[in-house]
Design a protein around this motif. Sequence first.
Motif, PDB file in Angstrom:
ATOM      1  N   ILE A  25       3.994  10.104  -3.833  1.00 43.86           N
ATOM      2  CA  ILE A  25       4.340  10.950  -4.965  1.00 43.86           C
ATOM      3  C   ILE A  25       5.476  10.329  -5.772  1.00 43.86           C
ATOM      4  N   ASN A  26       5.207  10.112  -7.050  1.00 46.78           N
ATOM      5  CA  ASN A  26       6.234   9.631  -7.972  1.00 46.78           C
ATOM      6  C   ASN A  26       7.079  10.839  -8.357  1.00 46.78           C
ATOM      7  N   TRP A  27       8.334  10.850  -7.930  1.00 47.65           N
ATOM      8  CA  TRP A  27       9.195  12.026  -8.059  1.00 47.65           C
ATOM      9  C   TRP A  27       9.781  12.075  -9.464  1.00 47.65           C
ATOM     10  N   THR A  28       9.180  12.889 -10.318  1.00 44.93           N
ATOM     11  CA  THR A  28       9.554  12.961 -11.728  1.00 44.93           C
ATOM     12  C   THR A  28      10.939  13.580 -11.904  1.00 44.93           C
ATOM     13  N   GLY A  49      -8.834   4.509  -5.956  1.00 41.39           N
ATOM     14  CA  GLY A  49      -9.562   3.713  -4.980  1.00 41.39           C
ATOM     15  C   GLY A  49      -8.722   3.230  -3.813  1.00 41.39           C
ATOM     16  N   GLU A  50      -7.397   3.361  -3.922  1.00 40.72           N
ATOM     17  CA  GLU A  50      -6.542   2.958  -2.815  1.00 40.72           C
ATOM     18  C   GLU A  50      -6.567   4.012  -1.704  1.00 40.72           C
ATOM     19  N   LYS A  51      -6.264   3.577  -0.495  1.00 40.11           N
ATOM     20  CA  LYS A  51      -6.275   4.481   0.650  1.00 40.11           C
ATOM     21  C   LYS A  51      -5.216   5.562   0.510  1.00 40.11           C
ATOM     22  N   ILE A  52      -4.033   5.163   0.052  1.00 39.85           N
ATOM     23  CA  ILE A  52      -2.947   6.121  -0.173  1.00 39.85           C
ATOM     24  C   ILE A  52      -3.079   6.662  -1.592  1.00 39.85           C
ATOM     25  N   ARG A  53      -3.286   7.949  -1.729  1.00 37.72           N
ATOM     26  CA  ARG A  53      -3.505   8.540  -3.047  1.00 37.72           C
ATOM     27  C   ARG A  53      -2.187   8.727  -3.776  1.00 37.72           C
ATOM     28  N   ARG A  54      -2.160   8.358  -5.046  1.00 42.29           N
ATOM     29  CA  ARG A  54      -0.957   8.475  -5.859  1.00 42.29           C
ATOM     30  C   ARG A  54      -0.960   9.803  -6.616  1.00 42.29           C
ATOM     31  N   LYS A  55       0.189  10.429  -6.631  1.00 44.06           N
ATOM     32  CA  LYS A  55       0.369  11.694  -7.345  1.00 44.06           C
ATOM     33  C   LYS A  55       1.682  11.650  -8.112  1.00 44.06           C
ATOM     34  N   VAL A  56       1.785  12.491  -9.140  1.00 47.76           N
ATOM     35  CA  VAL A  56       3.004  12.619  -9.924  1.00 47.76           C
ATOM     36  C   VAL A  56       3.482  14.067  -9.841  1.00 47.76           C
ATOM     37  N   LEU A  57       4.753  14.248  -9.530  1.00 50.77           N
ATOM     38  CA  LEU A  57       5.316  15.588  -9.400  1.00 50.77           C
ATOM     39  C   LEU A  57       5.396  16.271 -10.760  1.00 50.77           C
TER      40      LEU A  57
END
Length: 306
Positions: A25-28, A49-57
């Motif tokens: 998680i990109n901590w906004t 497509g990466e194993k670790i899913r990226r998210k934005v707060l």
Amino acid sequence: MTRATTKVVSASLSGLRRVAGRRDINWTPEFMGFGNQLYLWCWAFSGLGEKIRRKVLITPKMRYWADLVPNFAAEYLIERSDVSFLDRRGHYWADKQRWSGGYPQGFSRAQRADFIGALHDEPLLRDVLDSPLDAGDVLTVNVRRGDYYSVAAHRSWFAIDLDAYLHAAVTRSIEQDGPITRLHFVSDDEQWCRARPWSSDLAPQVTYGAADNPADNFRDICAARRLVLSNSTFSLWGGFISSALHPSSGSSTIWAPAFFQSTYGAGRCFEYDEDWNFVDDLPDGWQPQWVLGGQDPPGSSGSRGG
């Protein structure tokens, strides 16, 4: 708990999250506006497509925009209440070159193009080209003022002789790409734009965007086939999207100031696309003393201040 103990616990928790976490998680930060948020969104999308899913707060400032991209938000944005104990979290926005594989802007042009393509299907941009601004005889000018000029600390970073830059950029756009029938200002300070004495000399029609509708303002910038940018990330992303939506016209219709902020080195800033057109310098420099002091230029009546 002592400071040393706190550091040990924090390091142990970070290590556990690196091993067991399945979301990153990109901590906004709370201060971050929409232009800067888009860098984070592109970071998240580029991890598809990466194993670790990226998210934005999601922050309060982001919620307005998240509602305009519901499908993207459901996939890539996350509420604080939905963050789990084991989710990784980081301030990747603070060192975008490192976390993007060495790209100074924080992404490759291909990654950015794919990201913009995803946003184009959302309500925010879906019908953006159904606009009279998508015409070869209309020039759209984005003017960013606000705290760049009203707050002394921000002036030292971002304020420029804005009047001189815009006059030069609009004039050069007309010289290079042909005359215009309409000059359209998109700004957070319409009164300042209306006071530009040169605008009506360069176009028979001068119009202004809706200052109280940020989404419409952003759509105006993105829709523009001919565009003059300010040194802001809101303006910058409008330029990126305009370039992507008008591939047949190339980037020669976009003008930008070589200056972006005073903490960057001299020359054209890496934040821009190198194939845009630039105003590289101004007669009195980008940041004359009267700009840094929050004053009007010497000898003016007060209507031409940067």
